[in-house]
Design a protein around this motif. Structure first.
Motif, PDB file in Angstrom:
ATOM      1  N   PHE A   1       0.848  -1.179   0.000  1.00 56.53           N
ATOM      2  CA  PHE A   1       0.000   0.000   0.000  1.00 56.53           C
ATOM      3  C   PHE A   1       0.890   1.238   0.000  1.00 56.53           C
ATOM      4  O   PHE A   1       1.950   1.258   0.603  1.00 56.53           O
ATOM      5  CB  PHE A   1      -0.881   0.041   1.264  1.00 56.53           C
ATOM      6  CG  PHE A   1      -2.045  -0.883   1.202  1.00 56.53           C
ATOM      7  CD1 PHE A   1      -1.894  -2.211   1.556  1.00 56.53           C
ATOM      8  CD2 PHE A   1      -3.283  -0.441   0.797  1.00 56.53           C
ATOM      9  CE1 PHE A   1      -2.966  -3.080   1.517  1.00 56.53           C
ATOM     10  CE2 PHE A   1      -4.347  -1.304   0.762  1.00 56.53           C
ATOM     11  CZ  PHE A   1      -4.197  -2.617   1.115  1.00 56.53           C
TER      12      PHE A   1
ATOM     13  N   VAL B   1      -6.725   7.242   5.072  1.00 56.90           N
ATOM     14  CA  VAL B   1      -7.096   5.992   4.416  1.00 56.90           C
ATOM     15  C   VAL B   1      -7.666   6.289   3.031  1.00 56.90           C
ATOM     16  O   VAL B   1      -8.564   7.129   2.890  1.00 56.90           O
ATOM     17  CB  VAL B   1      -8.136   5.245   5.260  1.00 56.90           C
ATOM     18  CG1 VAL B   1      -8.570   3.971   4.568  1.00 56.90           C
ATOM     19  CG2 VAL B   1      -7.534   4.929   6.620  1.00 56.90           C
TER      20      VAL B   1
ATOM     21  N   TYR C   1      -9.952   5.879   0.759  1.00 62.44           N
ATOM     22  CA  TYR C   1     -11.287   5.416   0.389  1.00 62.44           C
ATOM     23  C   TYR C   1     -12.178   6.635   0.181  1.00 62.44           C
ATOM     24  O   TYR C   1     -12.102   7.617   0.930  1.00 62.44           O
ATOM     25  CB  TYR C   1     -11.918   4.529   1.482  1.00 62.44           C
ATOM     26  CG  TYR C   1     -11.248   3.210   1.636  1.00 62.44           C
ATOM     27  CD1 TYR C   1     -11.596   2.142   0.821  1.00 62.44           C
ATOM     28  CD2 TYR C   1     -10.248   3.037   2.574  1.00 62.44           C
ATOM     29  CE1 TYR C   1     -10.956   0.923   0.946  1.00 62.44           C
ATOM     30  CE2 TYR C   1      -9.603   1.822   2.699  1.00 62.44           C
ATOM     31  CZ  TYR C   1      -9.965   0.776   1.881  1.00 62.44           C
ATOM     32  OH  TYR C   1      -9.325  -0.436   2.011  1.00 62.44           O
TER      33      TYR C   1
ATOM     34  N   ARG D   1     -16.654   3.969   2.784  1.00 64.19           N
ATOM     35  CA  ARG D   1     -16.213   3.914   4.171  1.00 64.19           C
ATOM     36  C   ARG D   1     -16.984   2.875   4.977  1.00 64.19           C
ATOM     37  O   ARG D   1     -16.516   2.427   6.011  1.00 64.19           O
ATOM     38  CB  ARG D   1     -16.347   5.289   4.832  1.00 64.19           C
ATOM     39  CG  ARG D   1     -15.397   6.305   4.236  1.00 64.19           C
ATOM     40  CD  ARG D   1     -15.450   7.617   4.993  1.00 64.19           C
ATOM     41  NE  ARG D   1     -14.714   8.658   4.317  1.00 64.19           N
ATOM     42  CZ  ARG D   1     -13.404   8.835   4.382  1.00 64.19           C
ATOM     43  NH1 ARG D   1     -12.682   8.005   5.084  1.00 64.19           N
ATOM     44  NH2 ARG D   1     -12.820   9.819   3.743  1.00 64.19           N
TER      45      ARG D   1
ATOM     46  N   TYR E   1      -9.100 -13.177   8.314  1.00 66.63           N
ATOM     47  CA  TYR E   1      -9.975 -12.284   9.071  1.00 66.63           C
ATOM     48  C   TYR E   1     -10.427 -12.939  10.379  1.00 66.63           C
ATOM     49  O   TYR E   1     -10.394 -12.315  11.445  1.00 66.63           O
ATOM     50  CB  TYR E   1     -11.182 -11.915   8.223  1.00 66.63           C
ATOM     51  CG  TYR E   1     -12.156 -10.965   8.884  1.00 66.63           C
ATOM     52  CD1 TYR E   1     -12.073  -9.598   8.689  1.00 66.63           C
ATOM     53  CD2 TYR E   1     -13.163 -11.450   9.714  1.00 66.63           C
ATOM     54  CE1 TYR E   1     -12.961  -8.728   9.305  1.00 66.63           C
ATOM     55  CE2 TYR E   1     -14.062 -10.596  10.338  1.00 66.63           C
ATOM     56  CZ  TYR E   1     -13.959  -9.234  10.128  1.00 66.63           C
ATOM     57  OH  TYR E   1     -14.841  -8.375  10.739  1.00 66.63           O
TER      58      TYR E   1
ATOM     59  N   SER F   1      -3.211  -8.304   4.391  1.00 66.60           N
ATOM     60  CA  SER F   1      -3.477  -6.864   4.413  1.00 66.60           C
ATOM     61  C   SER F   1      -4.933  -6.575   4.040  1.00 66.60           C
ATOM     62  O   SER F   1      -5.565  -5.681   4.621  1.00 66.60           O
ATOM     63  CB  SER F   1      -2.518  -6.136   3.471  1.00 66.60           C
ATOM     64  OG  SER F   1      -2.752  -6.492   2.127  1.00 66.60           O
ATOM     65  N   THR F   2      -5.472  -7.332   3.102  1.00 68.09           N
ATOM     66  CA  THR F   2      -6.880  -7.164   2.737  1.00 68.09           C
ATOM     67  C   THR F   2      -7.788  -7.487   3.926  1.00 68.09           C
ATOM     68  O   THR F   2      -8.728  -6.748   4.238  1.00 68.09           O
ATOM     69  CB  THR F   2      -7.241  -8.081   1.551  1.00 68.09           C
ATOM     70  OG1 THR F   2      -6.416  -7.748   0.439  1.00 68.09           O
ATOM     71  CG2 THR F   2      -8.708  -7.933   1.166  1.00 68.09           C
TER      72      THR F   2
ATOM     73  N   GLU G   1      -7.417  -4.828   6.664  1.00 70.92           N
ATOM     74  CA  GLU G   1      -8.143  -3.611   6.300  1.00 70.92           C
ATOM     75  C   GLU G   1      -9.621  -3.745   6.646  1.00 70.92           C
ATOM     76  O   GLU G   1     -10.226  -2.848   7.267  1.00 70.92           O
ATOM     77  CB  GLU G   1      -7.941  -3.383   4.805  1.00 70.92           C
ATOM     78  CG  GLU G   1      -8.643  -2.174   4.239  1.00 70.92           C
ATOM     79  CD  GLU G   1      -8.453  -2.115   2.737  1.00 70.92           C
ATOM     80  OE1 GLU G   1      -9.376  -1.621   2.071  1.00 70.92           O
ATOM     81  OE2 GLU G   1      -7.408  -2.565   2.232  1.00 70.92           O
TER      82      GLU G   1
ATOM     83  N   GLN H   1     -11.763  -1.737   9.812  1.00 68.52           N
ATOM     84  CA  GLN H   1     -13.001  -1.003   9.521  1.00 68.52           C
ATOM     85  C   GLN H   1     -14.151  -1.532  10.367  1.00 68.52           C
ATOM     86  O   GLN H   1     -14.910  -0.769  10.964  1.00 68.52           O
ATOM     87  CB  GLN H   1     -13.354  -1.141   8.042  1.00 68.52           C
ATOM     88  CG  GLN H   1     -12.432  -0.404   7.093  1.00 68.52           C
ATOM     89  CD  GLN H   1     -12.939  -0.484   5.670  1.00 68.52           C
ATOM     90  OE1 GLN H   1     -14.034  -0.013   5.362  1.00 68.52           O
ATOM     91  NE2 GLN H   1     -12.153  -1.080   4.800  1.00 68.52           N
TER      92      GLN H   1
ATOM     93  N   TRP I   1     -13.779   5.213  10.934  1.00 71.15           N
ATOM     94  CA  TRP I   1     -12.866   4.799   9.871  1.00 71.15           C
ATOM     95  C   TRP I   1     -12.151   5.986   9.243  1.00 71.15           C
ATOM     96  O   TRP I   1     -11.186   5.835   8.496  1.00 71.15           O
ATOM     97  CB  TRP I   1     -13.648   4.016   8.827  1.00 71.15           C
ATOM     98  CG  TRP I   1     -12.816   3.452   7.703  1.00 71.15           C
ATOM     99  CD1 TRP I   1     -13.053   3.580   6.378  1.00 71.15           C
ATOM    100  CD2 TRP I   1     -11.629   2.681   7.812  1.00 71.15           C
ATOM    101  NE1 TRP I   1     -12.086   2.939   5.653  1.00 71.15           N
ATOM    102  CE2 TRP I   1     -11.189   2.378   6.533  1.00 71.15           C
ATOM    103  CE3 TRP I   1     -10.866   2.230   8.894  1.00 71.15           C
ATOM    104  CZ2 TRP I   1     -10.052   1.640   6.256  1.00 71.15           C
ATOM    105  CZ3 TRP I   1      -9.735   1.487   8.648  1.00 71.15           C
ATOM    106  CH2 TRP I   1      -9.336   1.198   7.339  1.00 71.15           C
TER     107      TRP I   1
ATOM    108  N   VAL J   1      -2.266   0.317   6.505  1.00 74.08           N
ATOM    109  CA  VAL J   1      -2.067  -1.120   6.396  1.00 74.08           C
ATOM    110  C   VAL J   1      -0.950  -1.331   5.383  1.00 74.08           C
ATOM    111  O   VAL J   1      -1.054  -0.896   4.230  1.00 74.08           O
ATOM    112  CB  VAL J   1      -3.349  -1.843   5.941  1.00 74.08           C
ATOM    113  CG1 VAL J   1      -3.099  -3.338   5.821  1.00 74.08           C
ATOM    114  CG2 VAL J   1      -4.482  -1.575   6.926  1.00 74.08           C
ATOM    115  N   HIS J   2       0.108  -2.008   5.797  1.00 76.66           N
ATOM    116  CA  HIS J   2       1.321  -2.077   4.972  1.00 76.66           C
ATOM    117  C   HIS J   2       1.861  -3.504   4.952  1.00 76.66           C
ATOM    118  O   HIS J   2       1.802  -4.214   5.959  1.00 76.66           O
ATOM    119  CB  HIS J   2       2.372  -1.133   5.549  1.00 76.66           C
ATOM    120  CG  HIS J   2       3.664  -1.108   4.779  1.00 76.66           C
ATOM    121  ND1 HIS J   2       3.753  -0.615   3.499  1.00 76.66           N
ATOM    122  CD2 HIS J   2       4.916  -1.511   5.120  1.00 76.66           C
ATOM    123  CE1 HIS J   2       5.006  -0.713   3.088  1.00 76.66           C
ATOM    124  NE2 HIS J   2       5.723  -1.266   4.041  1.00 76.66           N
TER     125      HIS J   2
END
Length: 644
Positions: free
Chosen positions: A4, A10, A12, A17, A33, A69-70, A73, A77, A85, A91-92
């Motif tokens: 990222f 962020v 978005y 959001r 997750y 990372s997905t 993220e 949220q 948010w 997020v890296h």
């Protein structure tokens, strides 16, 4: 590996959001997750708050970093809600070849920004400054059969089957799993595709780009076990070169010691050092295979060893092997255990085992093992892995905190806690140390380490004094009999109010040796009676309590060792034999306490202030009170026994 961009907000749009639902993630991202959710339950308030924090999400392979990372993220949220948010969150993903390049940029945004770092770099290889600043560490385990079953059932709602136990899903790339599941009409089709791909090396999971454990040469505190490991590595190299027969390789060992002493880490690091295949297993692993019937258990054992034989040199690591009881007794389940132990013996036996397969097992209680497991040609070398001593503890603390806490302050804590805590405990203390400073938004100071290592004791003063007298009774009785305890503590844990780690003094195992070893065990109760006027319930409880251990040992002398009222072996003991010797030993312990009453009070007074004393402090006390002569000789120490 993609990353990222470093944004201060962020990236978005407003209509994005609102967090997506979990169903919007692909199967492998859903798995990550859920792992994140379960791993940080106790940190939910921190995550949901407006405070910034650093979370490191460690995955086993670079193929999982972008998925992590997905998922992270989506997780942040969902945890903070759409309204929160808008707070700046980064997020890296981080790879080994970008450590130096990215570190400064990460540090520059961490003061006012939450950072979630997803990486396949092993935690111990991350820069020390990141390890020090980490608030939350999450390790995403490789996929196993249970995880795959859950993913399939989530994807295919009406399916209630199970992933094949003989197919290791950790070898499959997550992109392959996602494609197979999303393109398949049902679970059976997905399993068929994935099990076929499992046999295709080009589509399988790549090996991690970096080791997941510390280099073997850097491990501390393993003594003779490390020397054995280095020799094993040299012998396997000679075997591979054709200059040594496998029959000359020392290929079986048992690691025994308390939980948290790094037995698994030792074997993983040794396998990395040798460059061989590593297979970890346990009774729980065998029992969970198939339907869990005896035939499935023994087939699983056979499969593990057969698979290891196909990729030699290899190490099979059997964790918690003391789960298997010895093949004695007449309990209703004994036939089951006998069959399991017999199946394991067939494969552990060096005469039957294929060349190139090393077997290492770990346990907490080696005395519970079936004697056949540790006979020559099987697990015929036993190494006792103790809790870290002062020198090893300093190095472990330094690896976590050396950039923020001085060597002198680390040394003071390590000296006090030597022989009482594990490497896992050090990691927890280091996290708590950093957390105190971050919550107060200031650098770490020595007081943070002290507070984390020695948390406040909220027990009434009278209770603390009784515990101190009790534990000092154990320690002084041992000293008076010429044996130095390795530690004393009045810090309460989940299972004890305090403890003393007594040396193993059973000696040759004669009747008198065993009885003598029980006198210090009963001296804690005697100290309460003599000094405080009455004993408490502190000596009682389960099999690991003072009275429980003494009772168990006497019962074993009578029923199992042929040193009591019978020669025949029996699971039951003569109650009168046990009771009469318990009362005799309690009387001897009481007399010993009465003779050394002042020394017990003195030691209890010291430990009330220090709370924990290591071996060196106890040795100074013993010499000062005339119990032991001269300097501490580590070469003459007996191995430590269980805490009293």
């Amino acid at each position: 590996m993609s990353t990222f961009d470093f944004e201060f907000d962020v990236p978005y749009s407003d209509d994005q959001r609102t967090p997506n639902t979990l169903a919007g993630l692909l199967p492998c991202a859903q798995y990550v997750y859920e792992r994140l959710t379960y791993s940080v339950i106790d940190q939910s308030s921190t995550i949901a708050s407006n405070k910034s924090f650093l979370m490191i999400v460690s995955v086993s392979n670079s193929a999982w970093t972008q998925l992590a990372s997905t998922a992270a993220e989506m997780f942040i949220q969902t945890s903070r809600g759409a309204a929160e948010w808008t707070r700046r969150v980064l997020v890296h993903t981080l790879a080994t070849d970008r450590l130096d390049r990215d570190l400064d940029r990460l540090l520059s945004v961490m003061s006012d920004q939450t950072v979630i770092l997803c990486t396949d770099v092993p935690p111990h290889q991350l820069p020390a400054v990141l390890r020090t600043l980490t608030d939350i560490q999450v390790i995403i385990d490789p996929l196993d059969a249970g995880a795959m079953t859950g993913m399939l059932r989530r994807r295919f709602k009406d399916w209630d089957g199970a992933w094949p136990a003989d197919c290791d899903p950790s070898r499959l790339a997550p992109t392959v799993i996602d494609v197979a599941m999303t393109r398949s009409a049902d679970a059976e089709r997905a399993i068929s595709v994935l099990t076929r791909l499992h046999q295709t090396p080009t589509l399988g999971m790549r090996r991690p780009s970096t080791p997941r454990v510390a280099p073997f040469a850097t491990l501390d505190g393993y003594g003779e076990a490390k020397a054995w490991g280095l020799q094993l590595a040299a012998d396997i190299a000679s075997y591979k070169a054709g200059t040594l027969q496998w029959s000359d390789v020392d290929d079986g060992a048992l690691l025994a010691g308390p939980p948290g002493t790094g037995k698994t880490t030792f074997v993983q690091s040794l396998a990395e050092h040798i460059g061989c295949t590593f297979t970890a297993t346990s009774y729980a692993d065998w029992q969970s295979s198939g339907s869990g019937h005896l035939g499935d258990v023994t087939k699983k054992i056979a499969k593990i060893f057969n698979d290891a034989a196909e990729v030699t040199p290899s190490i099979v690591f059997i964790d918690e092997i003391d789960t298997l009881p010895a093949r004695t007794g007449s309990a209703s389940s004994q036939d089951w255990w006998n069959a399991v132990v017999n199946a394991l013996l067939e494969h552990v036996d060096g005469a039957c085992r294929p060349d190139g397969v090393v077997v290492i097992a770990a346990c907490n209680a080696p005395e519970r093992l079936d004697p056949a497991l540790v006979r020559s040609g099987r697990l015929d070398r036993t190494f006792h892995i103790a809790l870290p001593d002062e020198s090893a503890l300093k190095k472990i603390f330094s690896s976590y905190l050396q950039e923020v806490v001085s060597d002198a302050d680390i040394s003071a804590v390590a000296t006090a806690l030597a022989g009482t805590i594990s490497g896992a405990d050090v990691a927890r203390i280091a996290r708590d140390t950093r957390k105190r400073a971050r919550h107060e938004r200031r650098p770490v100071i020595a007081a943070d380490l002290t507070a984390a290592a020695f948390p406040p004791d909220y027990r009434p003063q009278a209770v603390q004094w009784r515990v101190a007298i009790h534990e000092a009774g154990h320690a002084v009785a041992s000293m008076a009999m010429g044996n130095l305890p390795s530690s004393i503590s009045i810090m309460a844990t989940a299972s004890t109010e305090g403890h003393v780690r007594l040396p193993n003094t059973i000696g040759d195992g004669t009747f008198d040796d065993v009885l003598s070893s029980l006198i210090p065990v009963l001296a804690g109760r005697a100290a309460e009676t003599i000094i405080l006027g009455a004993a408490s319930v502190g000596a009682g409880g389960g099999p690991q309590s003072d009275l429980g251990r003494a009772t168990g040992m006497l019962a074993a002398l009578d029923g199992m060792a042929g040193l009591g009222t019978r020669l025949s072996i029996s699971e039951t003991a003569d109650g009168a034999f046990v009771e009469s010797h318990m009362r005799r030993l309690q009387a001897e312990a009481t007399f010993l306490v009465w003779r050394h009453r002042d020394a017990i009070i003195n030691l209890a007074t010291v430990v009330m202030t220090a709370r924990v004393l290591g071996e060196h402090a106890l040795h100074r006390f013993a010499v000062g009170h005339g119990f032991l002569p001269g300097p501490l000789d580590h070469n003459s120490k007996r191995k430590s026994g269980e805490p009293a």
